[in-house]
Design a protein around this motif. Structure first.
Motif, PDB file in Angstrom:
ATOM      1  N   THR A 119       0.732  -1.066   0.011  1.00  0.00           N
ATOM      2  CA  THR A 119      -0.077  -0.108   0.003  1.00  0.00           C
ATOM      3  C   THR A 119       0.847   1.319  -0.075  1.00  0.00           C
ATOM      4  N   ASN A 120       0.547   2.109  -0.792  1.00  0.00           N
ATOM      5  CA  ASN A 120       1.423   3.538  -0.953  1.00  0.00           C
ATOM      6  C   ASN A 120       2.801   3.228  -1.347  1.00  0.00           C
ATOM      7  N   THR A 121       3.163   2.023  -1.972  1.00  0.00           N
ATOM      8  CA  THR A 121       4.517   1.902  -2.248  1.00  0.00           C
ATOM      9  C   THR A 121       4.613   1.541  -3.689  1.00  0.00           C
ATOM     10  N   GLU A 122       5.447   2.606  -4.447  1.00  0.00           N
ATOM     11  CA  GLU A 122       5.669   2.124  -6.088  1.00  0.00           C
ATOM     12  C   GLU A 122       6.851   1.447  -6.094  1.00  0.00           C
ATOM     13  N   ILE A 123       6.794   0.464  -7.219  1.00  0.00           N
ATOM     14  CA  ILE A 123       7.857  -0.217  -7.701  1.00  0.00           C
ATOM     15  C   ILE A 123       8.313   0.409  -8.708  1.00  0.00           C
ATOM     16  N   LEU A 124       9.769   0.403  -8.641  1.00  0.00           N
ATOM     17  CA  LEU A 124      10.407   1.131  -9.878  1.00  0.00           C
ATOM     18  C   LEU A 124      11.235   0.005 -10.878  1.00  0.00           C
ATOM     19  N   ILE A 125      11.012  -0.086 -12.075  1.00  0.00           N
ATOM     20  CA  ILE A 125      11.683  -0.877 -12.806  1.00  0.00           C
ATOM     21  C   ILE A 125      12.524  -0.157 -13.631  1.00  0.00           C
ATOM     22  N   VAL A 126      13.615  -0.294 -13.700  1.00  0.00           N
ATOM     23  CA  VAL A 126      14.692   0.324 -14.611  1.00  0.00           C
ATOM     24  C   VAL A 126      15.092  -0.498 -15.898  1.00  0.00           C
ATOM     25  N   GLY A 127      14.707  -0.150 -17.071  1.00  0.00           N
ATOM     26  CA  GLY A 127      14.785  -1.322 -18.309  1.00  0.00           C
ATOM     27  C   GLY A 127      13.207  -1.437 -18.521  1.00  0.00           C
ATOM     28  N   GLY A 128      13.074  -1.640 -19.898  1.00  0.00           N
ATOM     29  CA  GLY A 128      11.440  -1.776 -20.242  1.00  0.00           C
ATOM     30  C   GLY A 128      11.554  -2.821 -21.233  1.00  0.00           C
ATOM     31  N   GLY A 129      12.347  -3.906 -21.313  1.00  0.00           N
ATOM     32  CA  GLY A 129      12.397  -4.750 -22.276  1.00  0.00           C
ATOM     33  C   GLY A 129      11.522  -6.367 -21.849  1.00  0.00           C
ATOM     34  N   ASN A 130      11.949  -7.373 -22.606  1.00  0.00           N
ATOM     35  CA  ASN A 130      11.588  -8.517 -22.015  1.00  0.00           C
ATOM     36  C   ASN A 130      11.391  -8.905 -20.673  1.00  0.00           C
ATOM     37  N   VAL A 131      12.648  -8.620 -20.020  1.00  0.00           N
ATOM     38  CA  VAL A 131      12.626  -9.217 -18.412  1.00  0.00           C
ATOM     39  C   VAL A 131      11.765  -8.222 -17.638  1.00  0.00           C
ATOM     40  N   ALA A 132      11.595  -6.913 -18.090  1.00  0.00           N
ATOM     41  CA  ALA A 132      10.501  -6.124 -17.360  1.00  0.00           C
ATOM     42  C   ALA A 132       9.188  -6.415 -17.354  1.00  0.00           C
ATOM     43  N   HIS A 148       8.144  -9.596 -18.134  1.00  0.00           N
ATOM     44  CA  HIS A 148       8.265 -10.730 -17.239  1.00  0.00           C
ATOM     45  C   HIS A 148       8.125 -10.389 -15.716  1.00  0.00           C
ATOM     46  N   LYS A 149       8.786  -9.347 -15.234  1.00  0.00           N
ATOM     47  CA  LYS A 149       8.671  -8.996 -13.855  1.00  0.00           C
ATOM     48  C   LYS A 149       7.138  -8.275 -13.774  1.00  0.00           C
ATOM     49  N   VAL A 150       6.670  -7.337 -14.522  1.00  0.00           N
ATOM     50  CA  VAL A 150       5.278  -6.844 -14.411  1.00  0.00           C
ATOM     51  C   VAL A 150       4.375  -7.878 -14.274  1.00  0.00           C
ATOM     52  N   GLU A 151       4.403  -9.160 -15.278  1.00  0.00           N
ATOM     53  CA  GLU A 151       3.507 -10.242 -15.232  1.00  0.00           C
ATOM     54  C   GLU A 151       3.341 -10.714 -13.976  1.00  0.00           C
ATOM     55  N   GLY A 152       4.298 -11.173 -13.195  1.00  0.00           N
ATOM     56  CA  GLY A 152       4.250 -11.421 -11.848  1.00  0.00           C
ATOM     57  C   GLY A 152       3.798 -10.240 -10.838  1.00  0.00           C
ATOM     58  N   LEU A 153       4.366  -9.098 -10.880  1.00  0.00           N
ATOM     59  CA  LEU A 153       3.991  -8.252 -10.086  1.00  0.00           C
ATOM     60  C   LEU A 153       2.493  -7.653  -9.919  1.00  0.00           C
ATOM     61  N   GLU A 154       1.664  -7.823 -11.264  1.00  0.00           N
ATOM     62  CA  GLU A 154       0.504  -7.070 -11.399  1.00  0.00           C
ATOM     63  C   GLU A 154      -0.491  -7.533 -10.874  1.00  0.00           C
ATOM     64  N   ARG A 155      -0.466  -8.889 -10.367  1.00  0.00           N
ATOM     65  CA  ARG A 155      -1.283  -9.760  -9.339  1.00  0.00           C
ATOM     66  C   ARG A 155      -1.620  -9.087  -8.160  1.00  0.00           C
ATOM     67  N   VAL A 162      13.277  -1.993  -6.073  1.00  0.00           N
ATOM     68  CA  VAL A 162      13.472  -1.540  -7.516  1.00  0.00           C
ATOM     69  C   VAL A 162      14.217  -2.993  -8.163  1.00  0.00           C
ATOM     70  N   PHE A 163      13.714  -3.039  -9.414  1.00  0.00           N
ATOM     71  CA  PHE A 163      14.266  -3.838 -10.448  1.00  0.00           C
ATOM     72  C   PHE A 163      15.340  -3.181 -11.118  1.00  0.00           C
ATOM     73  N   ALA A 164      16.319  -3.836 -11.462  1.00  0.00           N
ATOM     74  CA  ALA A 164      17.407  -3.384 -12.074  1.00  0.00           C
ATOM     75  C   ALA A 164      17.436  -4.421 -13.561  1.00  0.00           C
ATOM     76  N   ALA A 165      16.911  -4.065 -14.626  1.00  0.00           N
ATOM     77  CA  ALA A 165      16.531  -4.935 -15.528  1.00  0.00           C
ATOM     78  C   ALA A 165      16.888  -4.334 -16.913  1.00  0.00           C
ATOM     79  N   THR A 166      17.751  -3.478 -17.131  1.00  0.00           N
ATOM     80  CA  THR A 166      18.447  -3.014 -18.344  1.00  0.00           C
ATOM     81  C   THR A 166      19.264  -4.193 -18.987  1.00  0.00           C
ATOM     82  N   ASN A 167      19.413  -3.872 -20.115  1.00  0.00           N
ATOM     83  CA  ASN A 167      20.474  -4.969 -20.976  1.00  0.00           C
ATOM     84  C   ASN A 167      22.015  -4.420 -20.956  1.00  0.00           C
ATOM     85  N   HIS A 168      22.074  -3.512 -19.982  1.00  0.00           N
ATOM     86  CA  HIS A 168      23.318  -3.035 -19.692  1.00  0.00           C
ATOM     87  C   HIS A 168      24.069  -3.536 -18.372  1.00  0.00           C
ATOM     88  N   ARG A 169      24.969  -4.196 -18.244  1.00  0.00           N
ATOM     89  CA  ARG A 169      25.458  -4.770 -16.950  1.00  0.00           C
ATOM     90  C   ARG A 169      26.022  -3.491 -16.240  1.00  0.00           C
TER      91      ARG A 169
END
Ligand SMILES: C[C@@]1(CC(=O)O)c2cc3[nH]c(cc4nc(cc5[nH]c(cc(n2)[C@H]1CCC(=O)O)[C@@](C)(CC(=O)O)[C@@H]5CCC(=O)O)C(CC(=O)O)=C4CCC(=O)O)c(CCC(=O)O)c3CC(=O)O
Ligand SMILES: NC(=O)C1=CN([C@@H]2O[C@H](COP(=O)(O)OP(=O)(O)OC[C@H]3O[C@@H](n4cnc5c(N)ncnc54)[C@H](O)[C@@H]3O)[C@@H](O)[C@H]2O)C=CC1
Length: 160
Positions: A11-24, A26-33, A73-80
């Motif tokens: 509640t009242n907590t925003e999740i940040l995902i850095v990167g918006g590709g395949n893995v992001a 996949h993470k959203v599909e899990g989180l949106e529930r 936070v999810f660090a999900a870019t394609n740059h290590r």
């Protein structure tokens, strides 16, 4: 080292995902529930994320200001190197970070989840064998669906 499983109040907590590709995605599909309070920072966005109009998308490269109000936070870019920078900044900001291309340097990893009504099961191999975690979760789901793990209605604190 073992990971501690906990259930987080979002509640009242925003999740940040850095990167918006395949893995992001996949993470959203899990989180949106569990929450739709999700922000994505990335110059490009996967079509599967674009169609979820509730996602807050900031079309830009990551910088440490993006962590200002972050907690998870999810660090999900394609740059290590970018993912590692997110992890270093997150540790300074004292927020929890998952590093998708190098999970062991992060604070948390994602379990395989089965959720039915108020009950939630989260299975993890500690990152050692994701296929085994998915198999356990599926086996538990099968048991529940066959009625072999029972919910006792009317007593909110007891199961058998
Ligand atoms: C460390 C971790 C990431 C983290 O959280 O940091 C991680 C890492 C890796 N996953 C890999 C592959 C796949 N991951 C999945 C799916 C899921 N992976 C998830 C979690 C985690 N995966 C964390 C550890 C969890 C634990 O502790 O056990 C689930 C449970 C939850 C989620 O991601 O939301 C979600 C289940 C979704 C569901 O069914 O609900 C599938 C598809 C499938 O199996 O259905 C494939 C096959 C893809 C293919 O075959 O192309 C590989 C490549 C090596 C390999 O193939 O083995 C690595 C890297 C490595 O292992 O080094
Ligand atoms: N943990 C896991 O389950 C898995 C991890 N991976 C790893 O995850 C990483 C990402 O893979 P994909 O999502 O498939 O890549 P992708 O190429 O689909 O997406 C990368 C995203 O990062 C964004 N991006 C690039 N530079 C950025 C920056 N400076 N700031 C913000 N966003 C930036 C891009 O715009 C794009 O949206 C890869 O390193 C891959 O090896 C891959 C498969 C499974």
């Amino acid at each position: 080292m073992k990971y501690l499983p906990i259930n987080i109040n979002l509640t009242n907590t925003e999740i940040l995902i850095v990167g918006g590709g395949n893995v992001a995605l996949h993470k959203v599909e899990g989180l949106e529930r569990f929450t739709q309070n999700i922000r994505v920072v990335s110059p490009e966005l996967h079509a599967g994320l674009k169609e979820r109009e509730w996602i807050k998308w900031e079309q830009k490269n990551y910088d440490c200001e993006d962590l200002k109000d972050a907690f998870l936070v999810f660090a999900a870019t394609n740059h290590r190197q970018v993912n590692e920078q997110v992890r270093n900044d997150a540790q300074k900001h004292r927020c929890l970070v998952n590093v998708v291309d190098n999970p062991s340097i992060g604070d948390f990893i994602s379990p395989a989840i089965y959720s039915e009504g108020d009950m939630i099961v989260a299975v993890s191999s500690g990152g050692k064998n994701v296929h085994a975690a998915v198999k356990w979760r599926n086996d538990i789901r099968d048991l529940a669906e066959r009625g072999l793990i029972k919910w006792i209605p009317g007593n909110k604190d007891k199961t058998l």
